[in-house]
Motif scaffolding. Structure first.
Motif, PDB file in Angstrom:
ATOM      1  N   TYR A 225       0.832  -1.205   0.000  1.00  0.00           N
ATOM      2  CA  TYR A 225       0.000   0.000   0.000  1.00  0.00           C
ATOM      3  C   TYR A 225       0.869   1.259   0.000  1.00  0.00           C
ATOM      4  O   TYR A 225       0.617   2.198  -0.758  1.00  0.00           O
ATOM      5  CB  TYR A 225      -0.930   0.002   1.219  1.00  0.00           C
ATOM      6  CG  TYR A 225      -1.656   1.306   1.410  1.00  0.00           C
ATOM      7  CD1 TYR A 225      -2.725   1.640   0.592  1.00  0.00           C
ATOM      8  CD2 TYR A 225      -1.257   2.211   2.385  1.00  0.00           C
ATOM      9  CE1 TYR A 225      -3.392   2.851   0.754  1.00  0.00           C
ATOM     10  CE2 TYR A 225      -1.904   3.416   2.544  1.00  0.00           C
ATOM     11  CZ  TYR A 225      -2.975   3.727   1.733  1.00  0.00           C
ATOM     12  OH  TYR A 225      -3.620   4.913   1.885  1.00  0.00           O
TER      13      TYR A 225
ATOM     14  N   LEU B 253       2.473   1.604  -3.482  1.00  0.00           N
ATOM     15  CA  LEU B 253       1.574   1.984  -4.570  1.00  0.00           C
ATOM     16  C   LEU B 253       0.951   3.358  -4.377  1.00  0.00           C
ATOM     17  O   LEU B 253       0.972   4.187  -5.288  1.00  0.00           O
ATOM     18  CB  LEU B 253       0.458   0.951  -4.720  1.00  0.00           C
ATOM     19  CG  LEU B 253       0.843  -0.381  -5.322  1.00  0.00           C
ATOM     20  CD1 LEU B 253      -0.330  -1.332  -5.292  1.00  0.00           C
ATOM     21  CD2 LEU B 253       1.327  -0.186  -6.733  1.00  0.00           C
ATOM     22  N   LYS B 254       0.365   3.611  -3.240  1.00  0.00           N
ATOM     23  CA  LYS B 254      -0.407   4.838  -3.037  1.00  0.00           C
ATOM     24  C   LYS B 254       0.451   6.028  -2.635  1.00  0.00           C
ATOM     25  O   LYS B 254       0.206   7.142  -3.087  1.00  0.00           O
ATOM     26  CB  LYS B 254      -1.486   4.617  -1.964  1.00  0.00           C
ATOM     27  CG  LYS B 254      -2.497   3.573  -2.339  1.00  0.00           C
ATOM     28  CD  LYS B 254      -3.335   4.018  -3.498  1.00  0.00           C
ATOM     29  CE  LYS B 254      -4.359   2.947  -3.801  1.00  0.00           C
ATOM     30  NZ  LYS B 254      -5.114   3.212  -4.991  1.00  0.00           N
ATOM     31  N   LYS B 255       1.418   5.809  -1.788  1.00  0.00           N
ATOM     32  CA  LYS B 255       2.213   6.918  -1.278  1.00  0.00           C
ATOM     33  C   LYS B 255       3.464   7.180  -2.108  1.00  0.00           C
ATOM     34  O   LYS B 255       4.081   8.230  -1.970  1.00  0.00           O
ATOM     35  CB  LYS B 255       2.627   6.655   0.172  1.00  0.00           C
ATOM     36  CG  LYS B 255       1.478   6.395   1.115  1.00  0.00           C
ATOM     37  CD  LYS B 255       0.646   7.628   1.313  1.00  0.00           C
ATOM     38  CE  LYS B 255      -0.441   7.326   2.329  1.00  0.00           C
ATOM     39  NZ  LYS B 255      -1.297   8.431   2.585  1.00  0.00           N
TER      40      LYS B 255
END
Length: 147
Positions: free
Chosen positions: A81, A84-86
């Motif tokens: 996570y 991918l997101k940060k």
């Protein structure tokens, strides 16, 4: 770009392998606890100490495999996570390395295949190039220098 995709694919493969490992641990624990035929096969009149020890060993291994699989999959999912997101690289890579090493240590080498997959994901994530989305400098200087 290729290293980013490789990190994602290897990380997902590691998470899936850790979940499969935890299911294997739960099913082996439940099978040793519930299945009456397992106790019948393991309990012999000649060698009762060895049969009780093997049943307890199967129960212990099932519990350890479940705990290691859940711990490894949760830490790896958090790392994926963050990756991918940060857009971070160092913290997710270290989390992947932590998850893989803890899986190997908890299972005393039986978790080595899952641990190796997740450690490779951590190495790929750490050694990749920085994301092209972050063009700015790491430290911003707000004060203008005068001549």
């Amino acid at each position: 770009m290729i290293q980013r995709i490789a990190g994602i694919i290897i990380g997902l493969a590691g998470i899936i392998a850790a979940v499969i490992q935890s299911f294997f641990g739960v099913f082996s624990y439940v099978a040793a606890r519930i299945d009456s035929t397992t106790g019948g096969y393991l309990r012999t009149e000649n060698d009762r100490i060895t049969s009780d020890g093997s049943l307890n060993s199967l129960l212990s291994f099932g519990g350890h495999a479940f705990i290691a699989g859940i711990l490894c999959s949760v830490i790896s999912a958090l790392a994926l996570y963050l990756f991918l997101k940060k857009g971070q690289r160092i913290l997710p890579g270290l989390l992947f390395l932590l998850a893989g090493c803890s899986n190997c240590l908890i299972l005393f080498g039986a978790g080595l295949p899952v641990g190796i997959i997740i450690v490779i994901a951590g190495i790929v994530v750490i050694t990749g190039k920085p994301s092209p989305l972050n063009h700015g400098p790491l430290i911003q200087n707000n004060k203008q220098m005068s001549d």
